[in-house]
Design a protein around this motif. Structure first.
Motif, PDB file in Angstrom:
ATOM      1  N   ARG A  82       0.851  -1.197   0.000  1.00 36.57           N
ATOM      2  CA  ARG A  82       0.000   0.000   0.000  1.00 36.57           C
ATOM      3  C   ARG A  82       0.886   1.245   0.000  1.00 36.57           C
ATOM      4  NH1 ARG A  82       0.617   3.062   4.480  1.00 36.57           N
ATOM      5  NH2 ARG A  82      -0.332   1.755   6.067  1.00 36.57           N
ATOM      6  N   ASP A  84       1.247   5.408   0.240  1.00 34.89           N
ATOM      7  CA  ASP A  84       0.652   6.641   0.750  1.00 34.89           C
ATOM      8  C   ASP A  84       0.965   7.774  -0.221  1.00 34.89           C
ATOM      9  OD1 ASP A  84      -0.343   8.768   2.146  1.00 34.89           O
ATOM     10  OD2 ASP A  84       0.914   8.487   3.933  1.00 34.89           O
ATOM     11  N   TYR A  90      -4.567   6.384  -0.185  1.00 30.56           N
ATOM     12  CA  TYR A  90      -3.641   5.275  -0.352  1.00 30.56           C
ATOM     13  C   TYR A  90      -4.031   4.499  -1.604  1.00 30.56           C
ATOM     14  CZ  TYR A  90      -2.746   6.294   4.574  1.00 30.56           C
ATOM     15  OH  TYR A  90      -2.448   6.918   5.757  1.00 30.56           O
ATOM     16  N   GLU A 104      -6.057   2.744   4.704  1.00 34.15           N
ATOM     17  CA  GLU A 104      -4.788   2.571   5.389  1.00 34.15           C
ATOM     18  C   GLU A 104      -4.597   1.160   5.922  1.00 34.15           C
ATOM     19  OE1 GLU A 104      -2.184   4.722   8.984  1.00 34.15           O
ATOM     20  OE2 GLU A 104      -4.286   5.253   8.625  1.00 34.15           O
TER      21      GLU A 104
END
Length: 399
Positions: A82, A84, A90, A104
């Motif tokens: 993932r 950011d 995300y 998240e």
């Protein structure tokens, strides 16, 4: 010391005080006591119960069905990286180079809104949170067979409003929306594995019960009657047993046609020979016992003698054989589904899941791991329980 004192008789009260009372146990109570002491057998027993409960209840409480397809979310692994991109947004960069919005903690939100795609420059532009996000994979080399993976240092780039995102802050998270990921058509593998457990367990249980019914009747008659009838019936069993059972099942499946009912019928019609041999052997050893001779003297019919006297006394080995035949039927069903003779799409069984995953095993190996692990756990559970039952139901091991 006086020799008479050495042989002094004790009173009845003292003798009763020395005795340790022990409750009498029946054959089945004693077998259950020994089975509980077998750790592997109890692990297998608990595992089977859990598999059955999850297979029944899992699809019922799920929000999606085994056949629901979301093509945009195809081939998402159970654990992904993932990234950011700022402002609480995300993304997950799919292997097919598309951005999927995630939370998240790893929940899938959906594919980002695509604005344009430059296939020549190998760039895709998305709109996420009101900002322009560009996925640039022009520097990624296509891996060849002779390439050294250690030499491939180029990676995709993500630019938000023209500013590159620091990919070093990316983090591996578990897929909270699809526990075992999705397949090539965007279907939930976890639900499909659970639904496949329903089919596999149904085939194993029903086929084994059919084997039990045919085997008890056929073997019981052959063993009790003996003589010429026994020879004829056992030669028929030898003929059937001389041909590989799997080959006969495949031929019947080709002639009758694939399907769940066909699998159950074909397995039930072929796999009874071992049960018939077992029952015949047990009946041959029991029919000369005193309780059978007493039943004959009282005029009890042959059917009642077989069903009420001989079979109940042979239930120990029969139950063990039945337990061992269930994983064999499950594995046969998985193999038939794997080669395309099982259930039809969109129904899922462990064999069809393995077959679907075989074509993408290099890119998405997790799709094959899920059904393979499910089959392995079920096989181990039934074998552990079968071994424990064999030890527990053996009268020679009673203590």
């Amino acid at each position: 010391m006086n020799s008479n004192r050495e042989w002094e008789l004790i009173s009845h009260e003292i003798k009763e005080e020395k005795e340790v009372p022990r409750p009498s146990l029946t054959y089945w109570q004693d077998a259950w006591r020994r089975l509980r002491k077998n750790s592997l057998a109890m692990i297998g027993f608990v595992a089977i119960i859990l598999i059955v409960l999850v297979a029944i209840l899992g699809p019922m409480v799920s929000k999606v069905s085994y056949s629901d397809q979301v093509l945009e979310l195809a081939n998402i692994p159970p654990r992904f990286e993932r990234v950011d991109i700022g402002d609480g947004h995300y993304v997950y960069v799919h292997k097919e180079y598309k951005l999927i919005e995630v939370t998240e903690n790893g929940e899938i939100l959906g594919v980002a809104n695509k604005l344009k795609e430059d296939k020549v420059g190998r760039k895709v532009t998305y709109e996420i949170g009101g900002k322009e996000v560009v996925l640039d994979y022009s520097g990624v080399k296509k891996k060849k067979k002779n390439d050294n993976p250690a030499e491939e240092t180029a990676k995709y780039k993500i630019l938000v409003e023209g500013k590159a995102v620091d990919l070093s802050n990316s983090k591996k998270v578990f897929n909270k929306s699809y526990l075992l990921g999705t397949d090539g058509m965007g279907r939930d593998i976890w639900i499909r594995v659970l639904y496949g457990a329903r089919i596999s367990l149904t085939v194993g249980l029903v086929a084994s019960l059919v084997n039990l019914l045919i085997g008890i009747i056929y073997g019981g008659i052959a063993g009790y009657e003996g003589g010429r009838l026994d020879n004829i019936m056992m030669r028929i069993v030898d003929i059937i047993n001389s041909i590989p059972s799997l080959l006969i099942v495949i031929l019947l499946m080709v002639v009758i046609g694939p399907g769940l009912n066909t699998i159950i019928m074909t397995i039930g019609l072929i796999y009874w020979v071992s049960m018939a041999r077992l029952v015949r052997g047990q009946v041959l050893s029991l029919k000369e016992q005193e309780f059978v001779l007493a039943a004959r003297a009282l005029g009890v019919s042959k059917t009642k003698i077989i069903l009420k006297h001989l079979i109940p006394n042979a239930m120990g080995p029969i139950i063990v054989s039945l337990t061992m035949s269930i994983p064999s039927a499950i594995f046969t069903e998985a193999f038939l589904s794997f080669i395309g003779l099982g259930v039809s799409a969109p129904e899922a069984s462990w064999g069809t899941l393995a077959n679907d995953a075989l074509g993408v095993i290099r890119s998405y190996p997790y799709q094959l791991v899920a059904p393979a692990v499910a089959i392995a756990i079920t096989m181990f559970a039934f074998n552990f329980l079968g071994d424990g039952l064999r030890d527990a139901l053996d009268p020679r091991l009673r203590k």
